[in-house]
Design an enzyme around this catalytic site. Structure first.
Site, PDB file in Angstrom:
ATOM      1  N   CYS A 135      23.190   1.445 -11.007  1.00 26.57           N
ATOM      2  CA  CYS A 135      24.279   2.364 -11.342  1.00 26.57           C
ATOM      3  C   CYS A 135      25.232   2.526 -10.162  1.00 26.57           C
ATOM      4  O   CYS A 135      24.821   2.482  -9.010  1.00 26.57           O
ATOM      5  CB  CYS A 135      23.710   3.737 -11.671  1.00 26.57           C
ATOM      6  N   ARG A 180      27.517  -4.682  -8.909  1.00 23.36           N
ATOM      7  CA  ARG A 180      26.179  -4.113  -8.753  1.00 23.36           C
ATOM      8  C   ARG A 180      25.334  -4.326 -10.007  1.00 23.36           C
ATOM      9  O   ARG A 180      24.122  -4.183  -9.957  1.00 23.36           O
ATOM     10  CB  ARG A 180      26.295  -2.604  -8.477  1.00 23.36           C
ATOM     11  N   TRP A 233      23.269   1.123 -15.200  1.00 26.68           N
ATOM     12  CA  TRP A 233      22.293   0.043 -15.317  1.00 26.68           C
ATOM     13  C   TRP A 233      21.038   0.713 -15.850  1.00 26.68           C
ATOM     14  O   TRP A 233      20.382   1.484 -15.144  1.00 26.68           O
ATOM     15  CB  TRP A 233      22.052  -0.582 -13.950  1.00 26.68           C
ATOM     16  N   ASN A 242      22.830   8.047 -10.020  1.00 26.74           N
ATOM     17  CA  ASN A 242      22.182   6.768  -9.726  1.00 26.74           C
ATOM     18  C   ASN A 242      20.789   7.079  -9.216  1.00 26.74           C
ATOM     19  O   ASN A 242      20.624   7.974  -8.387  1.00 26.74           O
ATOM     20  CB  ASN A 242      23.020   6.049  -8.647  1.00 26.74           C
ATOM     21  N   GLY A 243      19.770   6.374  -9.720  1.00 25.90           N
ATOM     22  CA  GLY A 243      18.407   6.633  -9.243  1.00 25.90           C
ATOM     23  C   GLY A 243      17.537   7.160 -10.360  1.00 25.90           C
ATOM     24  O   GLY A 243      17.890   7.079 -11.537  1.00 25.90           O
ATOM     25  N   GLU A 275      14.204 -20.681  -2.924  1.00 30.85           N
ATOM     26  CA  GLU A 275      15.549 -20.118  -3.031  1.00 30.85           C
ATOM     27  C   GLU A 275      16.394 -20.902  -4.046  1.00 30.85           C
ATOM     28  O   GLU A 275      17.131 -20.302  -4.841  1.00 30.85           O
ATOM     29  CB  GLU A 275      16.204 -20.131  -1.639  1.00 30.85           C
ATOM     30  N   LYS A 294      17.988 -19.277  -7.368  1.00 33.19           N
ATOM     31  CA  LYS A 294      19.425 -19.336  -7.678  1.00 33.19           C
ATOM     32  C   LYS A 294      19.634 -19.844  -9.095  1.00 33.19           C
ATOM     33  O   LYS A 294      20.411 -19.279  -9.842  1.00 33.19           O
ATOM     34  CB  LYS A 294      20.179 -20.263  -6.714  1.00 33.19           C
ATOM     35  N   GLU A 332      18.341 -17.270 -11.838  1.00 32.13           N
ATOM     36  CA  GLU A 332      19.004 -15.975 -11.990  1.00 32.13           C
ATOM     37  C   GLU A 332      20.402 -16.075 -12.583  1.00 32.13           C
ATOM     38  O   GLU A 332      20.837 -15.154 -13.267  1.00 32.13           O
ATOM     39  CB  GLU A 332      19.003 -15.159 -10.687  1.00 32.13           C
ATOM     40  N   HIS A 368      -2.300 -29.702  -6.854  1.00 28.13           N
ATOM     41  CA  HIS A 368      -3.333 -28.714  -7.194  1.00 28.13           C
ATOM     42  C   HIS A 368      -3.000 -27.968  -8.486  1.00 28.13           C
ATOM     43  O   HIS A 368      -3.568 -26.924  -8.755  1.00 28.13           O
ATOM     44  CB  HIS A 368      -3.514 -27.730  -6.035  1.00 28.13           C
ATOM     45  N   LYS A 372      23.001  -6.018  -8.165  1.00 25.64           N
ATOM     46  CA  LYS A 372      23.145  -6.515  -6.803  1.00 25.64           C
ATOM     47  C   LYS A 372      22.253  -5.725  -5.852  1.00 25.64           C
ATOM     48  O   LYS A 372      21.619  -6.279  -4.967  1.00 25.64           O
ATOM     49  CB  LYS A 372      24.615  -6.401  -6.374  1.00 25.64           C
TER      50      LYS A 372
HETATM   51  O1  M6R Z   1      19.821  -6.304  -0.708  1.00 24.11           O
HETATM   52  P1  M6R Z   1      18.528  -7.052  -0.584  1.00 24.11           P
HETATM   53  O2  M6R Z   1      18.612  -8.255   0.276  1.00 24.11           O
HETATM   54  O3  M6R Z   1      17.389  -6.162  -0.168  1.00 24.11           O
HETATM   55  O4  M6R Z   1      18.189  -7.541  -2.052  1.00 24.11           O
HETATM   56  C1  M6R Z   1      16.979  -8.186  -2.327  1.00 24.11           C
HETATM   57  C2  M6R Z   1      17.035  -8.935  -3.645  1.00 24.11           C
HETATM   58  O5  M6R Z   1      17.266  -8.039  -4.699  1.00 24.11           O
HETATM   59  C3  M6R Z   1      18.127 -10.018  -3.638  1.00 24.11           C
HETATM   60  O6  M6R Z   1      17.952 -10.916  -2.590  1.00 24.11           O
HETATM   61  C4  M6R Z   1      18.108 -10.805  -4.964  1.00 24.11           C
HETATM   62  O7  M6R Z   1      16.932 -11.531  -5.077  1.00 24.11           O
HETATM   63  C5  M6R Z   1      19.333 -11.719  -5.037  1.00 24.11           C
HETATM   64  N1  M6R Z   1      20.113 -11.397  -6.182  1.00 24.11           N
HETATM   65  C6  M6R Z   1      18.975 -13.149  -5.165  1.00 24.11           C
HETATM   66  O8  M6R Z   1      20.103 -13.950  -5.289  1.00 24.11           O
END
Ligand code: M6R
Length: 601
Positions: free
Chosen positions: A2, A27, A74, A100-101, A473, A477, A480, A496, A596
């Site tokens: 949010c 966000r 959100w 938010n929260g 990673e 990418k 997501e 394995h 985000k």
């Molecule tokens: O702000 P942060 O680095 O703590 O966020 C951690 C993860 O939420 C963030 O890296 C997330 O995995 C990314 N969207 C990946 O691309």
């Protein structure tokens, strides 16, 4: 997560709120709304979906309101719906809130209010807060908010307005981020800085357990005990251009292309700020690293490098798990929390656990003044500027750059590296931006890679040593932003179990730069080829053998420091994920279900 915005001042509030909300879109959200104080009443407009829907629904509305709040939601409690969208009103429609929260004890509070005759219209925890505020209101909004927060448990930030005091916004921060923008005859409130950057660069970052009372000409900050606090604003050097697309189709693409500059800035920042630990690094006998998502993947690289250079045992964990483990921690433990936003709830809680148990807390964050930054004994910054695309790109490579510098510095401080060796490492790091630039300018990723992956249902990413976190990673990418199922594995682990998945239909992305595990990687590549997988290799451009055996080959420049290959080899993986999602017509910058900054547990 949010997002909250608030405005009070001489200008018309509505366009400011809407444009600030647009800058919070990154966000992640599912609905949006605004509340304005107009002609002594509260006007609310909210819509499920994108902010453009909200803007459309307000088309032609002329508002003279000078005070209002806005929100991107959100969903946590209750599905995305009109009823659950914010702002929420009290039953008399005299108070409006954006939040938010999470209010952890909202069920008990709601039950009590229902017994007292309150009628609720949403499934949210938020509505409870505004009911309580209206219940306690006796002519002073600040007092009503104070009484209310005494009852609330959880991590939250909110902003509230009332028609009875039309030029005032009260904001509260306890766990979720909230910043104040200081203007002339106007003041702002927002969940993060980019939202209000076009209007002011003078920012006050609220700490937990703070309440702010804002009018157009005053800002008063109190702690939860009602004591006034003196806080100074800081100047934020980011320009609005860094939070805009600058001609790129998506923020993610822009941020990928920004990496050469970002790594230069990170190295420069690292060198000019230096490192001076406020504790004795020689007394540290164990390091625990904690992070989530991409930051976790960067931590794995940090582990390899710190153990290699500084000879200290390092444990890496997902923050969400660590906070519930009884990890042995004492005053000789250094806890390194890595977070782009510095607001990730899981990482903050894990760091707090470590601090409570006596560990020294070092953070690597991108957002200066973020909660983690302020809660740490020491912070190293990634200097990547605002990252708007949900997928971490430039902040990931900047984190690796900082970890590399930190590992080398620790090696030097602890005597396992000479000063010459340390400075030689930093020199090598300083050459990386031109190598990334070289790759970005001269590589035309072939269309075959994109069609291979965009038509796939699954993909496997493999690497060894420092390339294993890069495989994780790359897979993160792809999944997501393109919603294609992808998993990263340590290539040696394949036999394995995961090798059972490989057949002629499976795309396998292998990261195999010329490092000390290259020969081992080649053996694993042979295993993949023997199962006739669709092999996509990221290797040295000069590597003819790999070029010959792979279906698709992406060449990266040669480096004379093999430990820096991760910064380079992840770039093609970012581009692949971007282009696949783009070709599939997906919302690259705001993928479904993702936020985000994840400020809830
Ligand atoms: O702000 P942060 O680095 O703590 O966020 C951690 C993860 O939420 C963030 O890296 C997330 O995995 C990314 N969207 C990946 O691309």
């Amino acid at each position: 997560m949010c997002g909250i915005v608030g405005y009070v001042g001489d200008s018309e509030a509505l366009p400011i709120l809407l444009s600030s909300l647009e800058r919070l879109e990154y966000r992640g959200y599912d609905s949006a709304g605004v509340a304005l104080i107009e002609n002594g009443e509260i006007f609310v407009q909210k819509e499920v979906g994108k902010i453009r829907e909200l803007v459309k629904s307000l088309w032609g509305k002329s508002s003279k309101a000078h005070c209002g709040i806005g929100h991107t939601r959100w969903a946590t409690h209750g599905v995305p719906s009109f009823e659950n969208a914010h702002p929420h009103l009290d039953p008399s429609k005299s108070f409006a809130i954006v939040h938010n929260g999470i209010i952890e004890n909202y069920k008990e509070l709601k039950e009590e209010l229902i017994n007292q005759g309150h009628i609720f219209t949403s499934q949210t925890d938020t509505e409870v807060i505004v009911h309580l505020i209206s219940k306690y209101y006796e002519g002073d909004l600040l007092e009503a908010v104070r009484k209310t927060i005494e009852l609330l448990k959880g991590a939250f930030a909110f902003a509230v307005i009332t028609k009875y005091e039309p030029d005032r916004i009260i904001g509260v921060k306890q766990g979720s981020p909230l910043v104040i923008g200081v203007g002339e005859n106007e003041n702002f409130l927002a969940s993060d800085i980019p939202a209000i950057l076009p209007y002011t660069k003078q920012i006050i970052v609220l700490d937990d357990k703070e309440i702010v009372d804002i009018t157009k000409s005053s800002i008063s900050i109190y702690d939860f005990d009602g004591m006034i606090k003196t806080k100074h604003s800081m100047f934020v050097p980011w320009d609005i251009v860094s939070a805009e697309k600058s001609g790129y189709k998506h923020f993610m693409l822009k941020e990928i292309y920004e990496q050469p500059r970002v790594i230069s800035d990170t190295v420069r920042g690292f060198l000019s700020e230096g490192i001076s630990f406020p504790f004795d690094i020689k007394a540290i006998n164990r390091i625990v690293m904690s992070a989530c998502g991409s930051s976790y993947n960067a931590s794995l690289i940090g582990k390899y490098l710190i153990e290699r250079y500084a000879k200290i045992p390092v444990e890496v964990g997902y923050a969400s798990e660590q906070r519930y483990e009884d990890i042995p921690i004492d005053e000789n433990t250094l806890f390194i929390a890595i977070s782009q936003s510095g607001e990730t709830a899981d990482t903050r809680f894990a760091a707090q656990y470590a601090k409570d148990n006596g560990a020294k807390l070092l953070s690597i964050v991108n957002v200066v003044g973020s909660s983690l930054d302020r809660e740490s004994d020491y912070t190293l910054y990634t200097h990547a500027g605002p990252e708007i695309g949900v997928a971490a790109t430039k902040t990931f490579t900047a984190q690796i750059a900082v970890l590399y510098g930190l590992a080398a510095f620790m090696g030097y401080e602890r005597g396992s590296m000479t000063y010459e060796e340390y400075s030689n490492k930093i020199d090598k790091l300083a050459h990386i931006p031109s190598k990334i630039e070289d790759f970005l300018q001269n590589t035309d990723l072939n269309g075959g890679v994109y069609s291979e992956l965009s038509s796939a249902k699954n993909a496997i990413y493999l690497g060894r040593g420092l390339s294993f976190p890069i495989a994780l990673e790359g897979a993160l990418k792809l999944k997501e932003i393109s919603y294609i199922h992808a998993e990263g594995y340590a290539a040696g682990e394949m036999k394995h179990g995961p090798i059972a998945l490989i057949d002629e239909n499976m795309p396998v992305v292998f990261i195999a730069p010329k490092d000390k595990l290259y020969e081992k990687a080649i053996s694993n590549i042979e295993e993949v080829l023997a199962r006739k997988a669709k092999l996509i290799v990221i290797g040295n451009a000069s590597d003819q053998h790999l070029k010959d055996i792979s279906k698709h080959f992406i060449g990266i420049p040669d480096l004379d420091e093999e430990d820096l290959y991760p910064i380079l080899s992840v770039v093609p993986l970012q581009l692949i994920a971007y282009e696949v999602a783009n070709r599939l017509g997906l919302d690259v910058d705001q993928p479904r279900n993702l936020a985000k900054t994840v400020t809830v547990e």
